[in-house]
Design an enzyme around this catalytic site. Sequence first.
Site, PDB file in Angstrom:
ATOM      1  N   LYS A 116       0.813  -1.218   0.000  1.00 53.40           N
ATOM      2  CA  LYS A 116       0.000   0.000   0.000  1.00 53.40           C
ATOM      3  C   LYS A 116       0.844   1.265   0.000  1.00 53.40           C
ATOM      4  O   LYS A 116       0.494   2.263  -0.627  1.00 53.40           O
ATOM      5  CB  LYS A 116      -0.936  -0.020   1.211  1.00 53.40           C
ATOM      6  CG  LYS A 116      -2.021  -1.094   1.160  1.00 53.40           C
ATOM      7  CD  LYS A 116      -2.943  -0.989   2.349  1.00 53.40           C
ATOM      8  CE  LYS A 116      -4.082  -1.993   2.267  1.00 53.40           C
ATOM      9  NZ  LYS A 116      -3.653  -3.376   2.294  1.00 53.40           N
ATOM     10  N   GLU A 200      -2.650   6.238   8.563  1.00 51.10           N
ATOM     11  CA  GLU A 200      -3.372   7.268   7.833  1.00 51.10           C
ATOM     12  C   GLU A 200      -4.349   8.001   8.734  1.00 51.10           C
ATOM     13  O   GLU A 200      -4.778   7.477   9.773  1.00 51.10           O
ATOM     14  CB  GLU A 200      -4.174   6.643   6.679  1.00 51.10           C
ATOM     15  CG  GLU A 200      -3.337   6.082   5.572  1.00 51.10           C
ATOM     16  CD  GLU A 200      -4.189   5.522   4.453  1.00 51.10           C
ATOM     17  OE1 GLU A 200      -3.669   5.420   3.335  1.00 51.10           O
ATOM     18  OE2 GLU A 200      -5.363   5.182   4.696  1.00 51.10           O
ATOM     19  N   HIS A 235     -13.832  -3.416   9.661  1.00 53.08           N
ATOM     20  CA  HIS A 235     -13.245  -3.147   8.355  1.00 53.08           C
ATOM     21  C   HIS A 235     -13.496  -4.267   7.350  1.00 53.08           C
ATOM     22  O   HIS A 235     -12.844  -4.325   6.311  1.00 53.08           O
ATOM     23  CB  HIS A 235     -11.741  -2.873   8.465  1.00 53.08           C
ATOM     24  CG  HIS A 235     -11.410  -1.806   9.458  1.00 53.08           C
ATOM     25  ND1 HIS A 235     -11.751  -0.478   9.263  1.00 53.08           N
ATOM     26  CD2 HIS A 235     -10.810  -1.863  10.674  1.00 53.08           C
ATOM     27  CE1 HIS A 235     -11.354   0.220  10.301  1.00 53.08           C
ATOM     28  NE2 HIS A 235     -10.788  -0.575  11.175  1.00 53.08           N
ATOM     29  N   ARG A 292      -7.187  -8.064  -8.285  1.00 47.87           N
ATOM     30  CA  ARG A 292      -7.881  -9.343  -8.410  1.00 47.87           C
ATOM     31  C   ARG A 292      -9.372  -9.070  -8.556  1.00 47.87           C
ATOM     32  O   ARG A 292      -9.819  -7.937  -8.468  1.00 47.87           O
ATOM     33  CB  ARG A 292      -7.643 -10.209  -7.167  1.00 47.87           C
ATOM     34  CG  ARG A 292      -8.025  -9.478  -5.876  1.00 47.87           C
ATOM     35  CD  ARG A 292      -7.844 -10.350  -4.653  1.00 47.87           C
ATOM     36  NE  ARG A 292      -7.883  -9.606  -3.406  1.00 47.87           N
ATOM     37  CZ  ARG A 292      -8.976  -9.216  -2.773  1.00 47.87           C
ATOM     38  NH1 ARG A 292     -10.153  -9.477  -3.291  1.00 47.87           N
ATOM     39  NH2 ARG A 292      -8.914  -8.555  -1.634  1.00 47.87           N
TER      40      ARG A 292
END
Length: 664
Positions: A116, A200, A235, A292
């Site tokens: 990421k 973040e 999440h 994917r």
Amino acid sequence: MFTKILIANRGEIACRVIKTARRMGIATVAVYSEADANARHVRLADEAVLIGPAAARESYLVADRILQAAKDTGAQAVHPGYGFLSENEDFAEACAAAGITFIGPPASAIRAMGLKSAAKALMEKAGVPLTPGYHGSNQDPAFLADQAGRIGYPVLIKASAGGGGKGMRRVDRAEDFAAALASCQREATNAFGDANVLVEKYVLKPRHIEIQVFGDTQGNVVYLFERDCSVQRRHQKVLEEAPAPGMTPERRAAMGRAAVEAAKAVGYVGAGTVEFIAHQDGSFYFMEMNTRLQVEHPVTEMITGLDLVEWQLRVAAGQPLPLTQEQLRIDGHAIEARIYAEDPDKGFLPSTGRLIHLAPPTEGAHVRIDTGVEQGDEITPHYDPMIAKLIVWDQSRDLALARLRTALAQYRVVGVANNVEFLARLAACPAFTQADLDTGLIEREQAFLFPEAADPPDEAWLLAALAELLHEGAAQSQRSAVASPWDALDGWRLNGQAARELRLRRGELQRSVAATSVPGGWQLSLGGGAPVQARGELAADGGRLHAQLGERRLHAAVVVAGERRHVFLDGHAHALVRVDTLHTGGQGDDAHGGLRAPMPGKVIALLAAAGSTVDKGTPLLVMEAMKMEHTLTAPANGTVKAFRCAPGEQVADGVELVDFEVAP
């Protein structure tokens, strides 16, 4: 086009690929672990190859065994599904080296988007908006804590190599950062073999919107519109829908262009998903790209009328994209609900066991079931506990919601704890029906989604008793080749009819139903109340019950599982226990005891010291099961007398882990 492909995955995605390949005239090879020897995808495929023990690290994650299976069976291509090796650039390169087509993007694209932090740096160069945060390589805990303070709480810690909610924690206070970081790193290492994380800014009341992209080897890239995946817990996505409610054509085009730019920046080929965090004001930030097919791809298929797996196979074979951007259209609205073996009332703890009874709603043009299991199959602790994906479509969101609620009311699962009723409440929640969406919806709607447990209605007790009587009558008819008055179960007496008593229990509540045989049925009295004339008919599937109680006609289901009688009525499931007055105890009784393992798993860490006095809710130990961490807490104020387990130890379901003494 390929003549034979191997599916390097399991569960519903393997079944999904087999279905499309068969329609295209392509033979399929399944791979399976020892735990999946009788799995549905193995039964559906043309061939199947055993690749190792139950643990994924010894089977589905062993690239060499999968490639050997492809070579031995003559498969020309490998479809990785999602999860496992689907985003593993080394596996993609190994396929290419072996002369086998990897049905997915090139290894370079996987590598570019796989981490990421690196992906965000690449997107920054491409001009795609980013969430403020630290995406670098310095993983020193003190440094990351400083970065979190600089960004400003709340922050989100995310596994750099991960997805699916694993290795991800929201942190609201500086004093909680160290523990959350350690937990994320452990979970990330276990799930992805990489402990690196990024930090973040946590966007308050964000929406999670993702764009489906598709590229071919000729350099064409299109976006197939968006999906709203805001409804999440821990999440992990729970409900997904397409198109996103409230999406304007201008915003859709802007997000679509950003997603296409992201895909072109890495030379993307095949199906991919660009995920964005969207503000309520319409602005959006790049979050990550999943290289994917996604679990929620069916909602895109339902609104476009396309088969994305077919697109994958055609693109992997070198064919151009079947349609251009201008030819793509949105038709109607689709919603997907993930049916899981988990207990929402216990923090969504996964559940394992045999699917004693599994009756999904009837499939049709507007209701679709994607599943990797059937009645009688096992939900094991080794893999994700998904039972199925329920996907519905209709001309509008309101109509699709109504269809979803109807389908969920028809879903019957017995043998494992499941989230069907929770999903039904979620689909009826005013915040969701009114499209007041954000990733914190489940947390902020706790009162509606987790109501106080109510006692079963009178009809549930009466239906359970009626079904019991009907089962007895059917069994008696099968035993008696020649009718005999001595075989009759109608309670006949010389001077009248005798009343039978059937006792049922739900937790501590026990109720009795008095039953007297009358012409055409029974007279039932619940707890000494007014008698009700009852009759009914059991369907051939052993569950559905068409009954009449007094003036009411009811269509329900009563499923027998040991001592339990699972009554499905009006979209609710009521588990009642048949009480045998001549016997105490049994598999239907509720389990009692101290702090026991809620499922099979591995003890990761002990968080308290033996002999310590703790308050109710104090974390005592951490278990890992189904790739997720679960923290067990003190059930009351008391003393931790001793631990009966050690870090690294595998424990079975129900094993006592802590010797705990409740304070007087």
